[in-house]
Design a protein around this motif. Sequence first.
Motif, PDB file in Angstrom:
ATOM      1  N   LEU A  91      13.005  -2.200  -4.996  1.00 56.43           N
ATOM      2  CA  LEU A  91      13.033  -1.015  -4.143  1.00 56.43           C
ATOM      3  C   LEU A  91      12.008  -0.008  -4.652  1.00 56.43           C
ATOM      4  O   LEU A  91      11.958   0.302  -5.852  1.00 56.43           O
ATOM      5  N   PHE A  92      11.191   0.489  -3.733  1.00 59.20           N
ATOM      6  CA  PHE A  92      10.287   1.587  -4.046  1.00 59.20           C
ATOM      7  C   PHE A  92      10.675   2.764  -3.168  1.00 59.20           C
ATOM      8  O   PHE A  92      10.552   2.704  -1.943  1.00 59.20           O
ATOM      9  N   ASN A  93      11.177   3.827  -3.789  1.00 62.47           N
ATOM     10  CA  ASN A  93      11.705   4.971  -3.015  1.00 62.47           C
ATOM     11  C   ASN A  93      12.718   4.491  -1.971  1.00 62.47           C
ATOM     12  O   ASN A  93      12.674   4.900  -0.803  1.00 62.47           O
ATOM     13  N   GLN A  94      13.586   3.597  -2.399  1.00 59.05           N
ATOM     14  CA  GLN A  94      14.670   3.044  -1.571  1.00 59.05           C
ATOM     15  C   GLN A  94      14.185   2.104  -0.463  1.00 59.05           C
ATOM     16  O   GLN A  94      14.987   1.648   0.361  1.00 59.05           O
ATOM     17  N   GLN A  95      12.894   1.782  -0.450  1.00 60.30           N
ATOM     18  CA  GLN A  95      12.357   0.846   0.533  1.00 60.30           C
ATOM     19  C   GLN A  95      12.141  -0.521  -0.109  1.00 60.30           C
ATOM     20  O   GLN A  95      11.505  -0.618  -1.158  1.00 60.30           O
ATOM     21  N   PRO A  96      12.630  -1.601   0.496  1.00 58.43           N
ATOM     22  CA  PRO A  96      12.405  -2.943  -0.066  1.00 58.43           C
ATOM     23  C   PRO A  96      10.914  -3.305  -0.036  1.00 58.43           C
ATOM     24  O   PRO A  96      10.247  -3.116   0.985  1.00 58.43           O
ATOM     25  N   VAL A  97      10.411  -3.817  -1.144  1.00 62.92           N
ATOM     26  CA  VAL A  97       9.026  -4.280  -1.231  1.00 62.92           C
ATOM     27  C   VAL A  97       9.005  -5.591  -2.011  1.00 62.92           C
ATOM     28  O   VAL A  97       9.913  -5.886  -2.780  1.00 62.92           O
ATOM     29  N   THR A  98       7.949  -6.360  -1.792  1.00 63.78           N
ATOM     30  CA  THR A  98       7.735  -7.571  -2.590  1.00 63.78           C
ATOM     31  C   THR A  98       6.692  -7.261  -3.655  1.00 63.78           C
ATOM     32  O   THR A  98       5.630  -6.698  -3.350  1.00 63.78           O
ATOM     33  N   ILE A  99       6.996  -7.619  -4.896  1.00 60.98           N
ATOM     34  CA  ILE A  99       6.105  -7.348  -6.028  1.00 60.98           C
ATOM     35  C   ILE A  99       5.652  -8.673  -6.616  1.00 60.98           C
ATOM     36  O   ILE A  99       6.482  -9.553  -6.888  1.00 60.98           O
ATOM     37  N   ILE A 100       4.342  -8.838  -6.771  1.00 60.68           N
ATOM     38  CA  ILE A 100       3.789 -10.082  -7.304  1.00 60.68           C
ATOM     39  C   ILE A 100       2.657  -9.731  -8.265  1.00 60.68           C
ATOM     40  O   ILE A 100       1.874  -8.809  -7.996  1.00 60.68           O
ATOM     41  N   GLY A 101       2.550 -10.443  -9.368  1.00 65.66           N
ATOM     42  CA  GLY A 101       1.421 -10.180 -10.256  1.00 65.66           C
ATOM     43  C   GLY A 101       1.318 -11.135 -11.421  1.00 65.66           C
ATOM     44  O   GLY A 101       2.251 -11.897 -11.715  1.00 65.66           O
ATOM     45  N   HIS A 102       0.164 -11.098 -12.069  1.00 64.55           N
ATOM     46  CA  HIS A 102      -0.057 -11.901 -13.271  1.00 64.55           C
ATOM     47  C   HIS A 102       0.688 -11.287 -14.448  1.00 64.55           C
ATOM     48  O   HIS A 102       0.793 -10.067 -14.564  1.00 64.55           O
TER      49      HIS A 102
END
Length: 304
Positions: A91-102
């Motif tokens: 959650l970013f500021n209560q908004q669902p987001v997908t996080i991807i990274g190395h």
Amino acid sequence: MSLSQVEKEIEKLQKELLDCNQERKKEIESQIKKQEEYYQHLSPYDHVYLARKSTRPNIKDYINHLFDDFIELHGDRLAKDDGSIVGGIGLFNQQPVTIIGHLKGKTLEDNLKCNFGMSSPEGYRKAMRLMKQAEKFKRPIIAFVDTPGAYPGMEAEMHGIGEAIARNLLEMSLLKVPIITIVIGEGGSGGALALSDRLVMLENSVYSILSPEGFASILWKDQEGKRVAEAASLMKLTAKDLYERHIIDHIIDEDLKGATVESYEVYRQIKEYLNTNLKELQKLSTSQLINKRYEKYRKIGQVF
């Protein structure tokens, strides 16, 4: 003198500072201050050095400071789970987001587990699976880049590393959700490519077609690393260089000596940038989003 030599000299002086008289203490403090002036005039290869430091925050640090309720997802649903790619939902500021990274480790043991941030085909297929999932559920994608490049081993070639990277680029160009990419350390070779709506770099991160060592080796057959600093200058790989050429959209300022896990101002800047730009991107229709992404990379292509 390089930045690594300066840091060794500062470390040596700081140790001496622990056990000296008052007169010598003032002299050493003056010497340290003089040495630290070097940070005001960094060369491109000094930025490479800072980008590679194990003390920099990695993707897990950014997840802990920027997102709430993160749930990591594993595997490409075909072969295996690649530890060099971390991905999931938060959650970013209560908004669902997908996080991807190395992921790069901070110790040798950690780096062996994540292959020093060098991803296999399965890692890129895992990232693609999560991005397509994000599109399905209309979640914005936040990507973090920190890799010297894709894993160049025989097994990776046999499993189709080139196809996996190319497939990601093709699919990313047409994804129907906003994509913001942040280069947090090294952004090296094709393994670091990301077609996004916003591309951001930390002040001391680097983004290039390959490592300066590889560039010097190919161009000048430099096997001893004598021309690596020269290669870094020619490559125009710093955040400032790329911003001036309109390759990236924004630079996140770092502390004088580079970002560390406790660089809370860096986290604040990223959070502010994400908040502003996610709102802007989510106002666009799907066709506007994809068309602007296309136009962005057409302009970048024309630079070269």
